[in-house]
Design a protein around this motif. Structure first.
Motif, mmCIF file in Angstrom:
data_model
loop_
_atom_site.group_PDB
_atom_site.id
_atom_site.type_symbol
_atom_site.label_atom_id
_atom_site.label_comp_id
_atom_site.label_asym_id
_atom_site.label_seq_id
_atom_site.Cartn_x
_atom_site.Cartn_y
_atom_site.Cartn_z
ATOM 1 N N LEU A 49 10.745 4.965 -0.171
ATOM 2 C CA LEU A 49 10.662 3.510 -0.307
ATOM 3 C C LEU A 49 11.958 2.826 0.119
ATOM 4 O O LEU A 49 12.244 1.701 -0.285
ATOM 5 C CB LEU A 49 10.278 3.149 -1.745
ATOM 6 C CG LEU A 49 8.901 3.647 -2.169
ATOM 7 C CD1 LEU A 49 8.630 3.311 -3.626
ATOM 8 C CD2 LEU A 49 7.810 3.071 -1.282
ATOM 9 N N ARG A 50 12.769 3.542 0.895
ATOM 10 C CA ARG A 50 13.981 3.010 1.532
ATOM 11 C C ARG A 50 15.076 2.604 0.557
ATOM 12 O O ARG A 50 15.913 1.756 0.862
ATOM 13 C CB ARG A 50 13.636 1.861 2.458
ATOM 14 C CG ARG A 50 12.673 2.285 3.550
ATOM 15 C CD ARG A 50 12.479 1.208 4.570
ATOM 16 N NE ARG A 50 11.440 1.644 5.489
ATOM 17 C CZ ARG A 50 10.288 1.003 5.634
ATOM 18 N NH1 ARG A 50 10.041 -0.087 4.971
ATOM 19 N NH2 ARG A 50 9.392 1.463 6.482
ATOM 20 N N CYS A 51 15.071 3.139 -0.629
ATOM 21 C CA CYS A 51 16.145 2.970 -1.613
ATOM 22 C C CYS A 51 16.419 1.522 -2.010
ATOM 23 O O CYS A 51 17.521 1.194 -2.437
ATOM 24 C CB CYS A 51 17.438 3.626 -1.139
ATOM 25 S SG CYS A 51 17.335 5.407 -0.998
ATOM 26 N N ALA A 52 15.454 0.643 -1.868
ATOM 27 C CA ALA A 52 15.639 -0.739 -2.326
ATOM 28 C C ALA A 52 15.733 -0.741 -3.847
ATOM 29 O O ALA A 52 15.124 0.085 -4.524
ATOM 30 C CB ALA A 52 14.471 -1.607 -1.868
ATOM 31 N N THR B 191 12.255 -1.128 -5.656
ATOM 32 C CA THR B 191 11.367 0.027 -5.543
ATOM 33 C C THR B 191 11.962 1.260 -6.211
ATOM 34 O O THR B 191 11.228 2.072 -6.773
ATOM 35 C CB THR B 191 11.017 0.325 -4.067
ATOM 36 O OG1 THR B 191 12.222 0.519 -3.323
ATOM 37 C CG2 THR B 191 10.200 -0.795 -3.466
ATOM 38 N N SER B 192 13.276 1.393 -6.189
ATOM 39 C CA SER B 192 13.902 2.511 -6.900
ATOM 40 C C SER B 192 13.682 2.378 -8.402
ATOM 41 O O SER B 192 13.418 3.375 -9.087
ATOM 42 C CB SER B 192 15.402 2.577 -6.590
ATOM 43 O OG SER B 192 15.613 2.939 -5.240
ATOM 44 N N ALA B 193 13.753 1.163 -8.915
ATOM 45 C CA ALA B 193 13.469 0.935 -10.337
ATOM 46 C C ALA B 193 12.019 1.283 -10.656
ATOM 47 O O ALA B 193 11.728 1.857 -11.715
ATOM 48 C CB ALA B 193 13.770 -0.515 -10.705
ATOM 49 N N ALA B 194 11.124 0.989 -9.738
ATOM 50 C CA ALA B 194 9.713 1.330 -9.940
ATOM 51 C C ALA B 194 9.511 2.841 -9.936
ATOM 52 O O ALA B 194 8.727 3.375 -10.738
ATOM 53 C CB ALA B 194 8.853 0.673 -8.866
ATOM 54 N N ALA C 288 0.833 -1.204 0.000
ATOM 55 C CA ALA C 288 0.000 0.000 0.000
ATOM 56 C C ALA C 288 0.870 1.257 0.000
ATOM 57 O O ALA C 288 0.596 2.213 -0.737
ATOM 58 C CB ALA C 288 -0.929 -0.005 1.210
ATOM 59 N N ARG C 289 1.915 1.256 0.815
ATOM 60 C CA ARG C 289 2.828 2.408 0.852
ATOM 61 C C ARG C 289 3.523 2.568 -0.501
ATOM 62 O O ARG C 289 3.651 3.683 -1.006
ATOM 63 C CB ARG C 289 3.855 2.230 1.958
ATOM 64 C CG ARG C 289 4.859 3.380 2.021
ATOM 65 C CD ARG C 289 5.913 3.138 3.097
ATOM 66 N NE ARG C 289 6.941 4.131 3.057
ATOM 67 C CZ ARG C 289 6.933 5.249 3.781
ATOM 68 N NH1 ARG C 289 5.935 5.490 4.601
ATOM 69 N NH2 ARG C 289 7.926 6.104 3.697
ATOM 70 N N THR C 290 3.962 1.476 -1.074
ATOM 71 C CA THR C 290 4.620 1.540 -2.378
ATOM 72 C C THR C 290 3.692 2.121 -3.429
ATOM 73 O O THR C 290 4.083 3.008 -4.200
ATOM 74 C CB THR C 290 5.104 0.134 -2.806
ATOM 75 O OG1 THR C 290 6.018 -0.357 -1.813
ATOM 76 C CG2 THR C 290 5.793 0.167 -4.154
ATOM 77 N N ALA C 291 2.456 1.654 -3.455
ATOM 78 C CA ALA C 291 1.486 2.159 -4.430
ATOM 79 C C ALA C 291 1.227 3.644 -4.231
ATOM 80 O O ALA C 291 1.156 4.411 -5.203
ATOM 81 C CB ALA C 291 0.185 1.371 -4.334
ATOM 82 N N LEU C 292 1.105 4.065 -2.989
ATOM 83 C CA LEU C 292 0.854 5.471 -2.691
ATOM 84 C C LEU C 292 2.035 6.348 -3.117
ATOM 85 O O LEU C 292 1.845 7.406 -3.725
ATOM 86 C CB LEU C 292 0.570 5.647 -1.201
ATOM 87 C CG LEU C 292 0.151 7.040 -0.749
ATOM 88 C CD1 LEU C 292 -1.139 7.468 -1.454
ATOM 89 C CD2 LEU C 292 -0.026 7.063 0.747
ATOM 90 N N VAL C 293 3.233 5.903 -2.822
ATOM 91 C CA VAL C 293 4.424 6.664 -3.213
ATOM 92 C C VAL C 293 4.533 6.734 -4.736
ATOM 93 O O VAL C 293 4.805 7.802 -5.300
ATOM 94 C CB VAL C 293 5.706 6.064 -2.590
ATOM 95 C CG1 VAL C 293 6.961 6.678 -3.206
ATOM 96 C CG2 VAL C 293 5.701 6.256 -1.085
ATOM 97 N N LEU C 294 4.291 5.622 -5.421
ATOM 98 C CA LEU C 294 4.370 5.631 -6.885
ATOM 99 C C LEU C 294 3.295 6.524 -7.500
ATOM 100 O O LEU C 294 3.553 7.221 -8.495
ATOM 101 C CB LEU C 294 4.283 4.210 -7.437
ATOM 102 C CG LEU C 294 5.470 3.313 -7.101
ATOM 103 C CD1 LEU C 294 5.247 1.909 -7.652
ATOM 104 C CD2 LEU C 294 6.778 3.902 -7.603
#
Length: 136
Positions: free
Chosen positions: A67-70, A73-76, A5-11
């Motif tokens: 997104l903690r620079c993973a 997630t950085s690629a996303a 959910a956090r990833t989707a919101l940030v994206l």
């Protein structure tokens, strides 16, 4: 790893702010200008392009940090910013171009954006890791 959910919101935020950055810096430009020496320039000024690039880089930094620079997630974040920017740019360019060369510009834009934003993401992670090591 951040929650889905956090990833989707940030994206979503990355996509929205990228589109806003395009409109703010480049979306209002109306055309080419003829300089006093007779040369034609445009449609964007150097200040507009640099300002937009710095803004997009800042958006990517913020997205990667959120997104903690993973790597995944950085690629996303990079993909999201690139696709969002390319979509609004292509819509505008296609509506003004009668030659069809906007498609070539789109390819250059996407390749350049992915390469440049990948460098931004890597530098963000390196700086973040150095700061975390220093605090430990």
């Amino acid at each position: 790893m951040p929650s889905p959910a956090r990833t989707a919101l940030v994206l979503l935020a990355v996509a929205a702010t990228t589109v806003v950055a395009w409109f703010g810096w480049l979306g209002w430009e109306a055309g080419y200008r003829t300089l006093p020496d007779g040369t034609v320039t445009g449609p964007y000024s150097t200040v507009q392009v640099v300002g937009c690039a710095v803004t997009i880089a800042g958006i990517v930094v913020a997205g990667c940090l959120a997104l903690r620079c993973a790597a995944r997630t950085s690629a996303a974040v990079i993909a999201c910013a690139t696709v969002s920017f390319a979509a609004v740019w292509a819509r505008d360019a296609a509506s003004r171009d009668e030659t069809g060369l906007w498609a070539v510009g789109l390819v250059f834009l996407v390749v350049g954006a992915v390469a440049g934003l990948a460098v931004v993401a890597v530098l963000t992670r390196l700086v973040r890791d150095a700061v975390l090591r220093r605090r430990a």
